[in-house]
Design a protein around this motif. Sequence first.
Motif, PDB file in Angstrom:
ATOM      1  N   VAL A 406     -45.663  -9.273  60.492  1.00 48.86           N
ATOM      2  CA  VAL A 406     -45.165  -8.092  60.956  1.00 48.86           C
ATOM      3  C   VAL A 406     -45.894  -6.772  60.243  1.00 48.86           C
ATOM      4  CG1 VAL A 406     -43.236  -6.751  61.686  1.00 48.86           C
ATOM      5  CG2 VAL A 406     -43.273  -9.431  61.736  1.00 48.86           C
ATOM      6  N   ALA A 407     -46.551  -6.030  61.002  1.00 51.23           N
ATOM      7  CA  ALA A 407     -46.943  -4.783  60.532  1.00 51.23           C
ATOM      8  C   ALA A 407     -47.999  -4.940  59.302  1.00 51.23           C
ATOM      9  CB  ALA A 407     -45.910  -3.622  60.163  1.00 51.23           C
ATOM     10  N   GLY A 408     -48.921  -5.912  59.766  1.00 48.04           N
ATOM     11  CA  GLY A 408     -49.722  -6.241  58.493  1.00 48.04           C
ATOM     12  C   GLY A 408     -49.496  -7.083  57.284  1.00 48.04           C
ATOM     13  N   VAL A 409     -47.972  -7.388  57.422  1.00 46.21           N
ATOM     14  CA  VAL A 409     -47.364  -8.115  56.180  1.00 46.21           C
ATOM     15  C   VAL A 409     -47.074  -9.686  56.954  1.00 46.21           C
ATOM     16  CG1 VAL A 409     -45.385  -8.340  54.726  1.00 46.21           C
ATOM     17  CG2 VAL A 409     -46.473  -6.267  55.045  1.00 46.21           C
ATOM     18  N   ARG A 410     -47.621 -10.362  55.991  1.00 50.49           N
ATOM     19  CA  ARG A 410     -47.341 -12.191  56.242  1.00 50.49           C
ATOM     20  C   ARG A 410     -46.175 -12.590  55.300  1.00 50.49           C
ATOM     21  NH1 ARG A 410     -52.108 -14.391  55.573  1.00 50.49           N
ATOM     22  NH2 ARG A 410     -52.461 -14.586  57.726  1.00 50.49           N
ATOM     23  N   PRO A 442     -49.936  -9.093  51.892  1.00 50.86           N
ATOM     24  CA  PRO A 442     -50.629  -8.541  52.742  1.00 50.86           C
ATOM     25  C   PRO A 442     -51.342  -9.422  53.580  1.00 50.86           C
ATOM     26  CG  PRO A 442     -50.910  -7.126  50.896  1.00 50.86           C
ATOM     27  CD  PRO A 442     -50.167  -8.526  50.620  1.00 50.86           C
ATOM     28  N   VAL A 443     -51.415  -9.486  54.777  1.00 57.34           N
ATOM     29  CA  VAL A 443     -52.352 -10.061  55.876  1.00 57.34           C
ATOM     30  C   VAL A 443     -53.754 -10.174  55.155  1.00 57.34           C
ATOM     31  CG1 VAL A 443     -53.128 -10.596  58.073  1.00 57.34           C
ATOM     32  CG2 VAL A 443     -50.824  -9.694  57.669  1.00 57.34           C
ATOM     33  N   ASP A 444     -54.495  -9.212  54.656  1.00 58.84           N
ATOM     34  CA  ASP A 444     -55.773  -9.361  54.210  1.00 58.84           C
ATOM     35  C   ASP A 444     -55.840  -9.595  52.512  1.00 58.84           C
ATOM     36  OD1 ASP A 444     -54.544  -6.880  53.543  1.00 58.84           O
ATOM     37  OD2 ASP A 444     -56.230  -5.835  54.214  1.00 58.84           O
ATOM     38  N   ALA A 445     -54.675  -9.990  52.131  1.00 61.71           N
ATOM     39  CA  ALA A 445     -54.490 -10.174  50.649  1.00 61.71           C
ATOM     40  C   ALA A 445     -53.655 -11.188  50.613  1.00 61.71           C
ATOM     41  CB  ALA A 445     -54.609  -8.918  49.648  1.00 61.71           C
ATOM     42  N   LYS A 447     -52.920 -13.505  48.602  1.00 62.12           N
ATOM     43  CA  LYS A 447     -52.432 -13.931  47.197  1.00 62.12           C
ATOM     44  C   LYS A 447     -51.772 -12.763  46.366  1.00 62.12           C
ATOM     45  CE  LYS A 447     -56.079 -17.188  46.092  1.00 62.12           C
ATOM     46  NZ  LYS A 447     -57.337 -17.618  45.125  1.00 62.12           N
ATOM     47  N   ALA A 448     -51.784 -11.627  47.063  1.00 68.25           N
ATOM     48  CA  ALA A 448     -51.081 -10.431  46.442  1.00 68.25           C
ATOM     49  C   ALA A 448     -49.495 -10.489  46.909  1.00 68.25           C
ATOM     50  CB  ALA A 448     -51.549  -9.136  46.840  1.00 68.25           C
ATOM     51  N   LEU A 449     -48.534 -10.330  45.854  1.00 68.81           N
ATOM     52  CA  LEU A 449     -47.112 -10.448  46.346  1.00 68.81           C
ATOM     53  C   LEU A 449     -46.689  -8.964  46.519  1.00 68.81           C
ATOM     54  CD1 LEU A 449     -44.552 -12.249  46.445  1.00 68.81           C
ATOM     55  CD2 LEU A 449     -44.337 -11.682  44.094  1.00 68.81           C
ATOM     56  N   LEU A 450     -46.233  -8.676  47.642  1.00 74.07           N
ATOM     57  CA  LEU A 450     -45.395  -7.633  47.877  1.00 74.07           C
ATOM     58  C   LEU A 450     -44.127  -7.604  47.475  1.00 74.07           C
ATOM     59  CD1 LEU A 450     -46.972  -6.409  51.456  1.00 74.07           C
ATOM     60  CD2 LEU A 450     -47.415  -5.532  49.169  1.00 74.07           C
ATOM     61  N   ASN A 491     -49.497   0.547  46.655  1.00 70.17           N
ATOM     62  CA  ASN A 491     -50.535   1.782  46.527  1.00 70.17           C
ATOM     63  C   ASN A 491     -51.734   1.569  47.624  1.00 70.17           C
ATOM     64  OD1 ASN A 491     -49.992   3.687  44.580  1.00 70.17           O
ATOM     65  ND2 ASN A 491     -50.671   2.036  42.985  1.00 70.17           N
ATOM     66  N   ARG A 492     -51.691   0.277  48.337  1.00 69.67           N
ATOM     67  CA  ARG A 492     -52.473  -0.085  49.228  1.00 69.67           C
ATOM     68  C   ARG A 492     -52.281   0.810  50.514  1.00 69.67           C
ATOM     69  NH1 ARG A 492     -54.057  -4.812  49.721  1.00 69.67           N
ATOM     70  NH2 ARG A 492     -54.644  -4.957  51.819  1.00 69.67           N
TER      71      ARG A 492
END
Length: 725
Positions: A406-410, A442-445, A447-450, A491-492
Motif C-alpha cells: 500500500v502506497a509503496g510500503v510492503r 519500502p517496496v524498493d528496499a 531489507k529496510a524496516l519502517l 528520510n526517504r
Amino acid sequence: MPLIPERVRRWPRPWRVALLTLLALYALYLVAGNVFLNTPLFDAVTNRKPEKFSMQTGPALTLLPGHAVVWNIRMRGQANRTVYIFRADRASAWISLTALFGREVRIPRINAIGVESEVERVEQAIPPPPRGDRGWTLRFDAIHSDSIRSGRFGKLLIVGEGSGTVGFLKQVRGGPSELFDSTAGFENATVSYDGVTLLDQAHLAARFHYPRHYRDDAPGLRKFGILWAQLQVDGRSQAINIDTAGPHVKVGSVPAEARLNADVVMDRGVLQPGSRVVWRVPVHAGVHAPDRGLLSLQLDVAQDIRVQARLPRDPETGSELHADLRVTGRKIPFQAPAELLPRMSGDVRGAWRFESLNWISDLFVRKPWFHLDGGGLLEGDLKIVDGQLAPGSTLNVPQVAAVAEVAGVRMLGDARAVGRIVDGAPPQAELQVEIPRFRAAPVDAPKALLFDGKAMALTLRGDARLQQLRDGMRARLHFDNARVPDLTAYNRYVGNESMRLLGGTGLLSGDVTLDSAGRVGQGRADLRGTGARMQVAGMALRGDAQVKARVQRADFDSRQFDLGGTTLSLRNVQVGDDAGKANWWGEATLRSGHIDAAAPYQVDARADLRLRDAGPLLGAFAERSEYPRWVLGLLDSGEVQASGQLRWRREHLVVDDLQAENARLSLRARLDMEQAQRQGDLYVRWGLLGAGIEMGGGKRTWHLAGAREWYDGRPRLLPESKPAP
C-alpha cells in the motif's frame, strides 16, 4: 495356340464382335483406370483445393468398373477452424456410376484397414461458402473398419482395438449435410489427455447421428443441439499424479485399481433420464505427490442433473471433500457453459492443502497489491443457491503468509484468513485476514524496516457474484501502535538538505480504505515520535512529535492526493543546544494539502499554526545575537497564532505568506530553502517598532526604516492560493 477358343469361333459373328469389343473396352479400362489412379492425374482431380481437401495415396488397383483398392491413404480436410485427418493402410470402395449422372458421388461402402483419425482446431480459419444448392453431393453410406488403431480429438487420444461404421451426406458449395446412424467403439483401449493416461483396459461404444441441415442452421458447437448420441464407457481408471515439488507442476498418472463406468444418452443437447457416470479416481497431489485418497464422482440424470463427489479425510494432510450439487433441467449449454451456474444449487464441504493459495486473493483484487504467499490448508463449507454462494458459506485458512503493498510500503506476516458470505442486496463476499505479527519495509528496499507491530487486520468485501466481485471490491487495512525503531528510515519520504530526521523512535497507527487495484480512497496514519531529532532550515530540533495524516482523496492513476485535515504537533521541543529550555511546543493544521506525486514531485499546502512563541521563526532568519534588543524581548512573548502557504519539492522547500500574531508581536515572512541555500524576507513589529531582514547569497541585510513598506514591496515566492472553504 489360338487366342480365341474354338467354341467362341463357332458363335455368330455379331456375338464375337460384341465379345471382342467388350474385351477391348475392358482392357482399355484396366489401362486407363490404373494409369489414372497411379499418376499425377489422380492428384490433379482430387486436390483441386488443397487448403480445403487434399489426399495422398500409395499404389492403387482397379479391376472392375466402379471398384478400387488403394494403399497408404492420407486425407486432410478443413472446415472453418476444424481440421480432419484420416489415415489408412488400405481401403477398398465401390462407387455408383449411375449416380454420377445426377451430380452425386455415391459410395455405398468403403472398407478400410489400419485406420487412424484426428480432429483438431487451428487458428487459421477457412470461411465457409454461403448457403447454396448447386454443388455436387457427396454420399458415403457406410465407411467401415474393423481395425481402427487410434482416434484423437484435440488433446484427447484413444488407442486400442477399434471398429466402426460412419455414413454421411454433404452437398458442396454451401449445401446441406447429414450424419447417418453411425457407430464407433474400442476394446482394450487406452485413453489419455495431453499425454496423461486416464483409462486403460477400457471398453468404449458410441452411437450418433444428426438430421440433414444447412451449416448456418447449426454451426460449430450448435450441432450438439441437433445431435443424438449415446456413449458407453467401462474402463480401469489411472491415478492422477500432481507433483508440485519442482519449479513447475508436473501432472501425470500411475496405474491403479479403480474404474470409470458411464452410460450417457443425449438427444438434441438434452441428457436423457437414466444417464449415469460413476468415476472412482485415486488422487496423488502435493510435494512429491502423496496419496490423497480415492475421489468418487457420480452423475445421475432424472428430471434434473445431480453431481456428487466424495474424497475421504486424509489424517496426515487433513484433505477431504463432500459435494452434492443439483443442476435444474437436463439441457447442456455447450456454447456457453457458464449458463449452467444459475441452474446449480447444493453444498460443497471439504479441506485441501494447496501449494499456493494466491488464487483466493486473485478473486478479490485486480492488481497484485495483496496476495497470500505460499501454501496451506483451506477449509470450506459452501452453500450454493442458483449458482451463487449463499449466506452462511465459509472459507478458512488457519495459517498462511500474507503480503499487502500500500502506497509503496510492503507489509507482511503470517496470517489467518476467514472468508464468508453475508446477507446483503446482493449478498456480499467478505475475506478477513488477521496478521498477529507483521513488519513493513519500502517496496524498493525490502531489507529496510519502517515499522513492525501486532494485530494487523485486513478486510476485503464485495459483491458475492464472482463476475462482479473484483469490480466493486473495497478493502480496509487497520493496525494500531506499530513500533517505529528508527525515524531516520523515513528520510526517504521527507528528507532533504533543508529538513532531515536525525533520530528517535515512535509508534504508528493506520486505517485506510482501498479498492481492488490497491488504490487508497480515504484513510489516516498517526505517527507519535518520541525523542525525535531533526534539522529544519539549519536549526537542530529535539522533542516529541505527532503526525495525524488524513487522506481525503487519492487518485493513484494520476498520482494525486488530498491531505486536508492533517495535523502536526510538537511537544517538549529543544531548539539547538539549549538543553535548559526543552519546553517549546507547536501545532500545525493543514486547511488544504495536495500532493502531486507525478514527476516532478510537489506538495502544496496552506496551514494554520499555534506556537508557544515565535523563537524558531525568528531563528530561521538570524542568530539571536544579530537581532536588536527590543526584538530579543519578543522571543518569549507568549503563544502565537500563525498561518502560511508552502510548496515542497525534492530538496526544495518554499514558505510564503507566513503571518504570525499575538498581543505583542506581528510577524510576516517568506522563505526559500533549497539544499543548504536559504533566501527570504522577514518583517517583525512590536508596537511602533519594526524591522526587516533580507536574506540571500549567504548575507543578511537589515531594513529598519520603512521596514513594512520594504516588505510589502518584495515579490511573492509562490502564487497566491485561494483559502480552503
